[in-house]
Design an enzyme around this catalytic site. Structure first.
Site, mmCIF file in Angstrom:
data_model
loop_
_atom_site.group_PDB
_atom_site.id
_atom_site.type_symbol
_atom_site.label_atom_id
_atom_site.label_comp_id
_atom_site.label_asym_id
_atom_site.label_seq_id
_atom_site.Cartn_x
_atom_site.Cartn_y
_atom_site.Cartn_z
ATOM 1 N N ARG A 101 0.995 -1.096 0.130
ATOM 2 C CA ARG A 101 0.028 -0.064 -0.102
ATOM 3 C C ARG A 101 0.771 1.280 0.084
ATOM 4 O O ARG A 101 2.181 1.288 0.545
ATOM 5 C CB ARG A 101 -1.132 -0.046 1.388
ATOM 6 N N ARG A 129 6.542 9.729 7.549
ATOM 7 C CA ARG A 129 5.499 9.828 8.703
ATOM 8 C C ARG A 129 6.254 9.950 10.084
ATOM 9 O O ARG A 129 5.927 10.375 11.125
ATOM 10 C CB ARG A 129 4.353 8.571 8.604
#
Length: 211
Positions: A156, A167
């Site tokens: 993904r 992140r």
């Protein structure tokens, strides 16, 4: 008991929030779900949030905290709640304190960046049926092929190595300073994430006083 759960993306914070929620019979409140519910119900702050989102603007901290206060005033929060995903920064935590939202304890689920990178970037998902795998911990019988439907397994976008690094960098810059903020208040407790989820769960439950 009113709790905040902290942890880097991929540290398994959501799993532990669910465990605590079940053990203490208190709701797990995520920012996204809370916003959507307020907008759907047309609450005072939900209307303000919808106006901001419709205009393509970020929902301001005071609106988010207003929605949070509406949410924790509901009956299912009378014995406490778990905040999962808010606050994300020290200014948000300060605003939370200023608006009188009482927090009893802050639990950090700590997992080293390298471990998170290995965990997350090794995930695979079937593009046909959505079955999930991990190249190290739960591989499919044939690499790249789903055991259930024979579809192709893919990485993904959220699990791509660069996305994971980005992140983590955002977490360390913006959210991690919350540890020092709550440590000064004597509310922070760190749980070291273990290789087995069950072992992390045992430590988490001990941290919130469940034997």
């Amino acid at each position: 008991m009113n709790l905040i759960l902290l942890g880097a993306p991929g540290a398994g914070k959501g799993t532990q929030a669910e465990v605590i929620s079940n053990a203490l019979s208190i709701p797990q409140i995520s920012t996204g779900n809370m916003l959507r519910e307020a907008v759907r119900n047309g609450t005072e702050y939900g209307v303000k949030a919808k106006a901001a989102m419709d205009a393509g603007a970020l929902v301001s901290d005071d609106i988010v905290i207003g929605i949070l206060k509406e949410r924790i005033a509901q009956d299912d929060c009378k014995n406490g709640f778990i905040l999962d995903g808010f606050p994300r920064s020290v200014p948000q935590a300060e605003a939370l304190d200023e608006m009188g939202v009482k927090i009893d304890k802050v639990i950090e689920i700590f997992v080293p960046d390298e471990t998170i990178q290995a965990r997350v970037s090794g995930r695979r998902v079937c593009e046909m049926c959505g079955a999930t795998y991990h190249i190290q911990y739960k591989p499919s019988k044939v690499e790249g092929v789903c055991d259930k439907c024979g579809g192709k397994t893919i990485i993904r976008k959220d699990d791509e190595p660069q996305t994971v690094l980005d992140r983590l960098a955002t977490y360390h810059k913006t959210t991690e300073p919350l540890k020092a903020y709550y440590e000064k208040q004597g509310k922070l407790e760190t749980v070291i994430g273990q290789e087995e989820v069950a072992d992390t769960t045992a430590l988490t439950l001990k941290a919130v006083g469940v034997k």
